[in-house]
Write a protein that holds these residues in place. Structure first.
Motif, PDB file in Angstrom:
ATOM      1  N   MET A   1     174.271  11.915  54.711  1.00  0.00           N
ATOM      2  CA  MET A   1     172.804  12.541  54.366  1.00  0.00           C
ATOM      3  C   MET A   1     172.116  11.665  53.260  1.00  0.00           C
ATOM      4  SD  MET A   1     173.506  15.532  51.096  1.00  0.00           S
ATOM      5  CE  MET A   1     171.943  16.087  51.011  1.00  0.00           C
ATOM      6  N   LYS A   2     170.661  11.788  53.372  1.00  0.00           N
ATOM      7  CA  LYS A   2     170.258  10.327  53.071  1.00  0.00           C
ATOM      8  C   LYS A   2     169.483  11.640  51.540  1.00  0.00           C
ATOM      9  CE  LYS A   2     167.161  10.967  56.146  1.00  0.00           C
ATOM     10  NZ  LYS A   2     165.772  10.526  57.452  1.00  0.00           N
ATOM     11  N   ILE A   3     169.752  10.608  51.054  1.00  0.00           N
ATOM     12  CA  ILE A   3     168.680  11.928  49.360  1.00  0.00           C
ATOM     13  C   ILE A   3     168.114  10.071  48.478  1.00  0.00           C
ATOM     14  CG2 ILE A   3     169.812  12.109  46.867  1.00  0.00           C
ATOM     15  CD1 ILE A   3     172.631  12.184  47.869  1.00  0.00           C
ATOM     16  N   ASP A   4     166.989  10.794  48.163  1.00  0.00           N
ATOM     17  CA  ASP A   4     165.955  10.096  47.512  1.00  0.00           C
ATOM     18  C   ASP A   4     165.467  10.446  46.168  1.00  0.00           C
ATOM     19  OD1 ASP A   4     164.887   8.104  49.588  1.00  0.00           O
ATOM     20  OD2 ASP A   4     165.404   9.766  50.465  1.00  0.00           O
ATOM     21  N   ILE A   5     165.811   9.586  44.987  1.00  0.00           N
ATOM     22  CA  ILE A   5     165.275   9.490  43.484  1.00  0.00           C
ATOM     23  C   ILE A   5     164.109   9.425  43.377  1.00  0.00           C
ATOM     24  CG2 ILE A   5     166.299  10.269  41.831  1.00  0.00           C
ATOM     25  CD1 ILE A   5     169.057  10.252  42.470  1.00  0.00           C
ATOM     26  N   VAL A   6     163.531   9.994  42.580  1.00  0.00           N
ATOM     27  CA  VAL A   6     162.772   9.228  42.038  1.00  0.00           C
ATOM     28  C   VAL A   6     162.209   9.821  40.870  1.00  0.00           C
ATOM     29  CG1 VAL A   6     159.355   8.889  41.957  1.00  0.00           C
ATOM     30  CG2 VAL A   6     160.450  10.178  43.926  1.00  0.00           C
ATOM     31  N   THR A   7     162.093   7.952  39.839  1.00  0.00           N
ATOM     32  CA  THR A   7     162.407   8.259  38.317  1.00  0.00           C
ATOM     33  C   THR A   7     161.246   7.021  37.769  1.00  0.00           C
ATOM     34  OG1 THR A   7     163.826   7.404  36.610  1.00  0.00           O
ATOM     35  CG2 THR A   7     164.287   6.511  39.112  1.00  0.00           C
ATOM     36  N   ILE A   8     161.291   6.875  36.918  1.00  0.00           N
ATOM     37  CA  ILE A   8     160.679   5.801  35.662  1.00  0.00           C
ATOM     38  C   ILE A   8     162.294   4.565  35.641  1.00  0.00           C
ATOM     39  CG2 ILE A   8     158.438   6.833  34.941  1.00  0.00           C
ATOM     40  CD1 ILE A   8     159.253   7.043  32.416  1.00  0.00           C
ATOM     41  N   PHE A   9     162.632   4.795  35.293  1.00  0.00           N
ATOM     42  CA  PHE A   9     163.732   4.422  34.528  1.00  0.00           C
ATOM     43  C   PHE A   9     165.005   4.258  35.897  1.00  0.00           C
ATOM     44  CE2 PHE A   9     163.369   6.266  30.991  1.00  0.00           C
ATOM     45  CZ  PHE A   9     162.140   5.549  30.624  1.00  0.00           C
ATOM     46  N   PRO A  10     164.946   3.644  37.242  1.00  0.00           N
ATOM     47  CA  PRO A  10     165.630   3.481  38.353  1.00  0.00           C
ATOM     48  C   PRO A  10     167.444   3.050  37.786  1.00  0.00           C
ATOM     49  CG  PRO A  10     164.008   1.891  38.023  1.00  0.00           C
ATOM     50  CD  PRO A  10     163.942   2.734  37.722  1.00  0.00           C
ATOM     51  N   GLY A  11     167.064   2.126  37.080  1.00  0.00           N
ATOM     52  CA  GLY A  11     168.471   1.720  36.742  1.00  0.00           C
ATOM     53  C   GLY A  11     169.617   2.235  36.390  1.00  0.00           C
ATOM     54  N   ARG A  75     158.378  10.841  53.132  1.00  0.00           N
ATOM     55  CA  ARG A  75     158.497  10.957  54.606  1.00  0.00           C
ATOM     56  C   ARG A  75     158.167  10.317  55.632  1.00  0.00           C
ATOM     57  NH1 ARG A  75     154.273  14.678  51.527  1.00  0.00           N
ATOM     58  NH2 ARG A  75     155.571  17.067  50.941  1.00  0.00           N
ATOM     59  N   ALA A  76     157.205   9.236  55.508  1.00  0.00           N
ATOM     60  CA  ALA A  76     156.411   8.402  56.037  1.00  0.00           C
ATOM     61  C   ALA A  76     157.999   7.900  56.687  1.00  0.00           C
ATOM     62  CB  ALA A  76     155.730   7.416  55.655  1.00  0.00           C
ATOM     63  N   ARG A  77     158.724   7.007  55.528  1.00  0.00           N
ATOM     64  CA  ARG A  77     159.553   6.083  55.622  1.00  0.00           C
ATOM     65  C   ARG A  77     160.987   6.871  56.360  1.00  0.00           C
ATOM     66  NH1 ARG A  77     160.384   2.573  50.888  1.00  0.00           N
ATOM     67  NH2 ARG A  77     158.601   1.821  49.911  1.00  0.00           N
ATOM     68  N   ARG A  78     161.239   7.963  55.796  1.00  0.00           N
ATOM     69  CA  ARG A  78     162.839   8.742  56.088  1.00  0.00           C
ATOM     70  C   ARG A  78     162.806   9.901  56.340  1.00  0.00           C
ATOM     71  NH1 ARG A  78     167.647   5.966  54.005  1.00  0.00           N
ATOM     72  NH2 ARG A  78     167.421   7.924  51.619  1.00  0.00           N
ATOM     73  N   GLY A  79     161.667  10.088  56.799  1.00  0.00           N
ATOM     74  CA  GLY A  79     161.208  11.656  57.361  1.00  0.00           C
ATOM     75  C   GLY A  79     161.039  13.110  56.166  1.00  0.00           C
ATOM     76  N   GLN A  80     160.738  14.168  56.813  1.00  0.00           N
ATOM     77  CA  GLN A  80     160.997  15.414  55.772  1.00  0.00           C
ATOM     78  C   GLN A  80     162.080  16.122  54.890  1.00  0.00           C
ATOM     79  OE1 GLN A  80     157.828  16.948  54.318  1.00  0.00           O
ATOM     80  NE2 GLN A  80     158.818  18.242  53.204  1.00  0.00           N
ATOM     81  N   PRO A  81     161.955  15.720  53.306  1.00  0.00           N
ATOM     82  CA  PRO A  81     162.574  15.969  53.147  1.00  0.00           C
ATOM     83  C   PRO A  81     163.330  17.894  53.705  1.00  0.00           C
ATOM     84  CG  PRO A  81     161.953  14.598  51.924  1.00  0.00           C
ATOM     85  CD  PRO A  81     160.929  14.628  52.612  1.00  0.00           C
ATOM     86  N   ASP A  82     164.562  18.369  53.362  1.00  0.00           N
ATOM     87  CA  ASP A  82     164.918  19.198  53.516  1.00  0.00           C
ATOM     88  C   ASP A  82     164.340  20.307  52.350  1.00  0.00           C
ATOM     89  OD1 ASP A  82     165.577  19.659  56.371  1.00  0.00           O
ATOM     90  OD2 ASP A  82     167.250  17.994  55.182  1.00  0.00           O
ATOM     91  N   ALA A  83     164.935  19.584  51.296  1.00  0.00           N
ATOM     92  CA  ALA A  83     164.797  20.665  49.754  1.00  0.00           C
ATOM     93  C   ALA A  83     163.884  18.716  48.739  1.00  0.00           C
ATOM     94  CB  ALA A  83     165.994  20.454  49.544  1.00  0.00           C
TER      95      ALA A  83
END
Ligand code: JDQ
Length: 255
Positions: A1-11, A75-83
């Motif tokens: 499963m692919k999971i992407d997280i967007v944050t200002i604190f990646p660490g 979206r461009a690099r990993r595809g459209q997320p399902d949620a």
């Protein structure tokens, strides 16, 4: 499963997810996790992600543009997320049922807010749902994102070694867990209940069921309402309610 997280604190999200069960799932290729620094999707020299709220008031709000650009890139690099989940104190309460639903998807993105929150257009036009992990306020969406990712990842087939232990989990079965003991059989004067040392598996099962029902009745009676109980359980519960009646139900623990 692919999971992407967007944050200002990646660490703040990357390091915890590199450990433990989730870390191993990533290492084994069962979970494909990418953490994105929101500032990488700004276009100004100072990499500004926040701005003052229209209408005035204290604090700052996360600007929409970097979040929309981050999701465009995903979206461009990993595809459209399902949620696309927005973590927020005013989202719907995240439950084990949500974890089951999200874990069955191929690709989930999670957006972590900060400051006083996120421009409403992110929720309206980017997120597919907004989730809260409970009725308390934490300082940003990172800890909620960690909770959600952990709860999802352990439901991905193969992540937790023993499928049975996942099925047995409290919120999968709707009852609190029975008490667990390990060696030694006596510690600082406290004995492990004899039945657990007896080797009588039928009796152990019955004791555990009774303890699980007793704890749920005591601490989380709301869970019992949503549960399908068989006749044995109903009889046990009646007995436990009568016992509580007699002994004058108070809490437990040291007090
Ligand atoms: C954000 C905040 C609003 C403080 C900023 C983004 N269950 C849950 N509790 N807290 C959050 C979720 C959460 C999620 C995202 C967040 C808190 N904050 C801080 C927001 C008012 C006050």
């Amino acid at each position: 499963m692919k999971i992407d997280i967007v944050t200002i604190f990646p660490g703040m999200v990357g390091a915890p997810l590199a450990e433990g069960i989730v870390g191993r799932a990533i290492g084994r290729g069962l979970v494909d996790l990418q953490v994105h620094d929101l500032r990488d999707y700004t276009t100004d020299r100072h990499r500004v992600v926040d701005d003052m709220p229209f209408g005035g008031g204290p604090g700052m709000v996360l600007k929409p543009e970097p979040l929309f650009r981050a999701v465009d890139e995903i979206r461009a690099r990993r595809g459209q997320p399902d949620a696309i989940v927005l973590t927020s104190p005013d989202g719907r309460r995240f439950t084990h049922r949500d974890a089951e639903r999200l874990s069955a998807l191929g690709h989930v993105a999670i957006l972590c807010g900060r400051y006083e929150g996120v421009d409403e257009r992110v929720r309206l036009a980017l997120a597919t749902e907004a989730l809260s992990i409970g009725d308390y306020v934490v300082s940003g969406g990172e800890l909620p994102a960690l909770v959600i990712v952990d709860a999802i990842a352990r439901l991905v087939p193969g992540v937790v070694g023993d499928d049975e232990s996942v099925a047995r989990d409290t919120f999968a079965r709707g009852l609190l867990d029975f008490p667990q003991y390990t060696r030694p059989a006596e510690f600082r004067g406290m004995r492990v209940p004899d039945v657990l040392l007896s080797g009588h598996h039928r009796e152990i099962e019955r004791w555990r069921r009774r303890e699980a029902l007793a704890r749920t009745l005591e601490r989380r009676p709301d869970l019992l309402e949503q549960l399908q109980l068989d006749d044995d359980d109903k009889a046990l519960l009646q007995e436990l309610r009568r016992e509580r009646e007699r002994s004058g139900a108070s809490g437990e623990g040291r007090a």
